[in-house]
Design an enzyme around this catalytic site. Sequence first.
Site, PDB file in Angstrom:
ATOM      1  N   TYR A  75      -4.507 -54.262  63.456  1.00 14.32           N
ATOM      2  CA  TYR A  75      -4.328 -54.793  64.810  1.00 14.32           C
ATOM      3  C   TYR A  75      -3.404 -53.890  65.621  1.00 14.32           C
ATOM      4  CZ  TYR A  75      -3.230 -58.080  68.566  1.00 14.32           C
ATOM      5  OH  TYR A  75      -3.059 -58.657  69.795  1.00 14.32           O
ATOM      6  N   LYS A 125      -4.313 -51.675  69.042  1.00 13.74           N
ATOM      7  CA  LYS A 125      -3.643 -51.843  70.331  1.00 13.74           C
ATOM      8  C   LYS A 125      -2.947 -50.559  70.782  1.00 13.74           C
ATOM      9  CE  LYS A 125      -5.009 -56.034  70.961  1.00 13.74           C
ATOM     10  NZ  LYS A 125      -5.994 -56.354  72.028  1.00 13.74           N
TER      11      LYS A 125
END
Length: 299
Positions: free
Chosen positions: A157, A161
């Site tokens: 994750y 990002k």
Amino acid sequence: MAQKDLSGKVVVITGASSGFGKGLARRLAKEGCSLVLAARRKNLLEELAQECRTLGVRALALETDVSDLGAVANLASVALAEFGQIDVWVNNAGVGAIGRFEDIPLEEQAKVIETNLLGTLYGSSHAYRQFQKQASGILINIASELGRESVPYYAAYTASKHGVVGLCDALRQEVRQAGLEDIHVCAIMPTAHDTPFFDHVANYSGHQVEPPTPLHDPENVVEAIVAAARDPGDENIVGWDGTIKIAMKRLLPSAADAAMAWTMHKTQMDGPPASNTSGAVNSPIEEGTEVDVGRRTRR
């Protein structure tokens, strides 16, 4: 300065079946926008589109997995066939996986990257090409504070990002080099907010999912996205703690890494035991259908 009127603007929103996307759709319907709503849960999209139509706006619901290049191409094609233009494109769809890097199945980590980063890349490409034809448009990518700093147990994750923020930075440079004054690329970078994200996340930590604190009101992010559609800026960190953590990462990187690692370990790895689950990473689940989950009240 007078606020820009959004009435009549055509807005594409991915990840619209819950969380920020759903809240944004409701808000923009009140502003008079024409909406193209995309997510994997078609039944929820249809309900949301009908809710928006009751406010007098046009709204389409398109079942879309943003990790599928062809599906995103179809989303753009249908939006243009219906409305003839796209004024704002919001890449909001995202998934996550919690656990030690070696414990999360590699295929699920890859799916997080495909959804969060490649999905944003696909949407950005179609939006940007259309904006070039129009000589105007606003691309809003929902990144995270983790696009500028990091925590353990969210490796894929965090990587995704970082990629989204980097994509925004690089594309913004190209826009300026080309002198495209009416095309804007915005990165919205929320901290932890009280959305269904933590209901949808894959969990291989061995413990019940425990969102970090502080946990913020999702409407703050909705407001930030609307503000970017009215008056686009380069990036907006939503959540006071995000501003502090990113500043610490820049000024005292070793201390910031140690503090975030200790905090995340204490938050996620000391709770009640739980079985492994892939959550909504590979396919949608029924849980988590609203904007605000209400964890702040329960806490």
